[in-house]
Design a protein around this motif. Structure first.
Motif, short mmCIF file in Angstrom:
data_model
loop_
_atom_site.label_atom_id
_atom_site.label_comp_id
_atom_site.label_asym_id
_atom_site.label_seq_id
_atom_site.Cartn_x
_atom_site.Cartn_y
_atom_site.Cartn_z
N ARG A 81 -30.29 4.87 -43.40
CA ARG A 81 -29.68 5.96 -42.63
C ARG A 81 -30.69 6.64 -41.72
O ARG A 81 -30.34 7.10 -40.63
N ARG A 174 -23.85 2.97 -39.16
CA ARG A 174 -23.61 4.18 -39.95
C ARG A 174 -22.36 4.88 -39.46
O ARG A 174 -22.18 5.09 -38.26
N VAL A 175 -21.49 5.23 -40.39
CA VAL A 175 -20.28 5.98 -40.06
C VAL A 175 -20.66 7.45 -40.01
O VAL A 175 -21.09 8.02 -41.01
N THR A 176 -20.54 8.03 -38.84
CA THR A 176 -20.97 9.42 -38.68
C THR A 176 -19.84 10.42 -38.88
O THR A 176 -20.09 11.61 -39.05
N ALA A 177 -18.61 9.96 -38.82
CA ALA A 177 -17.47 10.86 -39.03
C ALA A 177 -16.37 10.08 -39.73
O ALA A 177 -16.25 8.87 -39.54
N ARG A 178 -15.61 10.77 -40.52
CA ARG A 178 -14.46 10.12 -41.15
C ARG A 178 -13.31 11.11 -41.22
O ARG A 178 -13.50 12.32 -41.15
N CYS A 179 -12.15 10.55 -41.36
CA CYS A 179 -10.95 11.36 -41.42
C CYS A 179 -10.06 10.79 -42.51
O CYS A 179 -9.92 9.58 -42.63
#
Length: 186
Positions: A81, A174-179
């Motif tokens: 990360r 890298r997933v920086t945001a999720r919903c």
């Protein structure tokens, strides 16, 4: 007897000596398994891999990193990360579970549907056989057609084919945001 080697050559020495003496060995990583495979049942030498904790530089262009078998999943994730990438496998025991154990069990974890199990992340491996011989395929090639796929064969073998001491791993964006959405349907 607990042995805590700090290098592949030391693991090879331990296995060579134990093999010659006919002494069984139990390999232990983070000791997070639920089936007791890393716990000596009686008289075995306990081979702890926690000191094999080296982490190589993240190759951002190739999205790969090399890691020792004793590296914890949390340390691997933090390392990836920091370079803007991530490791595709995650599980609740991340602070204790080690890379070697993840490989030995072909762990899946909570992101297995998105990224696959450890086998899908494994690009290379180094291992020590029971007689102390070292086998290594750490090139990190996406396709390596030179003989048997020893890397995939070691993954999930629970230490029966060899003691994994280091690996080359695929990293993911890298997933920086999720919903999260909750949809109620009839």
């Amino acid at each position: 007897c607990v042995v805590r080697p700090a290098s592949t050559s030391q693991v090879a020495d331990v296995l060579r000596i134990c093999s010659a003496a006919g002494v069984p060995v139990v390999v232990q990583g983070g000791n997070t398994g639920l089936v007791g495979g890393g716990i000596p049942a009686g008289g075995e030498v306990l081979l702890s891999l926690t000191r094999l904790d080296s982490l190589g530089e993240v190759d951002v262009a190739a999205a790969q990193v090399s890691a020792g078998a004793g590296v914890t999943l949390a340390a691997l994730q933090g390392h990836a990360r920091a370079a803007g990438l991530d490791f595709g496998v995650d599980l609740a025991a991340r602070d204790s579970a080690t890379v070697g154990g993840l490989v030995a069990t072909n762990a899946g974890g909570i992101r297995v549907l998105r990224y696959g199990s450890v086998r899908a992340q494994l690009l290379g491996a180094e291992a020590v056989l029971a007689d102390g011989a070292v086998v290594s395929r750490m090139a990190g090639l996406a396709k390596d057609g030179t003989g048997y796929d020893l890397v995939s064969l070691l993954c999930g073998s629970e230490g029966t084919l060899g003691v994994v001491t280091a690996v080359r791993l695929r990293l993911v964006p890298r997933v920086t945001a999720r919903c999260v959405a909750l949809l109620a349907l009839s």
